[in-house]
Design a protein around this motif. Structure first.
Motif, PDB file in Angstrom:
ATOM      1  N   THR A  19       0.844  -1.195   0.000  1.00 54.43           N
ATOM      2  CA  THR A  19       0.000   0.000   0.000  1.00 54.43           C
ATOM      3  C   THR A  19       0.876   1.241   0.000  1.00 54.43           C
ATOM      4  O   THR A  19       1.799   1.355   0.816  1.00 54.43           O
ATOM      5  N   ARG A  65      -3.526   3.548  -2.051  1.00 63.45           N
ATOM      6  CA  ARG A  65      -3.767   2.614  -3.156  1.00 63.45           C
ATOM      7  C   ARG A  65      -2.829   1.419  -3.047  1.00 63.45           C
ATOM      8  O   ARG A  65      -1.642   1.576  -2.776  1.00 63.45           O
ATOM      9  N   GLN A  66      -3.358   0.231  -3.266  1.00 62.30           N
ATOM     10  CA  GLN A  66      -2.496  -0.942  -3.323  1.00 62.30           C
ATOM     11  C   GLN A  66      -1.859  -1.039  -4.699  1.00 62.30           C
ATOM     12  O   GLN A  66      -2.478  -0.693  -5.714  1.00 62.30           O
ATOM     13  N   LYS A 105      -9.086  -5.615  -1.955  1.00 65.11           N
ATOM     14  CA  LYS A 105      -8.013  -5.360  -0.987  1.00 65.11           C
ATOM     15  C   LYS A 105      -7.519  -6.677  -0.400  1.00 65.11           C
ATOM     16  O   LYS A 105      -8.308  -7.522  -0.008  1.00 65.11           O
ATOM     17  N   ASP A 108      -1.122  -6.563   2.866  1.00 67.28           N
ATOM     18  CA  ASP A 108       0.172  -6.106   2.359  1.00 67.28           C
ATOM     19  C   ASP A 108       1.205  -7.205   2.539  1.00 67.28           C
ATOM     20  O   ASP A 108       1.223  -7.916   3.545  1.00 67.28           O
TER      21      ASP A 108
END
Length: 113
Positions: A19, A65-66, A105, A108
């Motif tokens: 992210t 934002r990923q 989503k 991470d």
């Protein structure tokens, strides 16, 4: 067409999701670019990248934002900035970069298979 590689070759490329936690203009870059700080979670943490994204993205719209990035390339000096990961994208019809990202989503640090 690119040369054929083995699955073992593909496994050597460490591609992970992270992210964007900060994004800043990079006026010193030779080509218009944005400096990114991307959180990949433990054990990688935050890594830096320089990306030529200025056609479709502004720094403030990238935060949160990923993105998908190669995290096991050696660091690369770009002007006064050390880029540690390669954020991935594909060109649009005019050659401008469009970021690759998950459509849902995900945690991470998740590795692409």
């Amino acid at each position: 067409m690119a040369e054929t590689i083995s699955y073992a070759d593909f496994q050597r490329v460490d591609i992970r999701v992270g992210t964007v936690v900060d994004a800043q203009p990079f006026p010193e870059a030779r080509n218009p670019s944005i400096r990114l700080w991307v959180e990949f979670g433990p054990p990688l943490g935050v890594k830096k990248s320089s990306a030529q994204l200025t056609v479709h993205y502004s720094p403030d719209r990238l935060i949160g934002r990923q993105v998908v990035a190669v995290v096991n390339f050696p660091p690369r000096q770009i002007g006064p900035f050390m880029s540690e990961v390669l954020v991935l994208g594909v060109p649009d019809e005019n050659g401008a970069v469009v970021l690759l990202r998950p459509d849902i989503k995900v945690p991470d640090g998740g590795r692409m298979y």
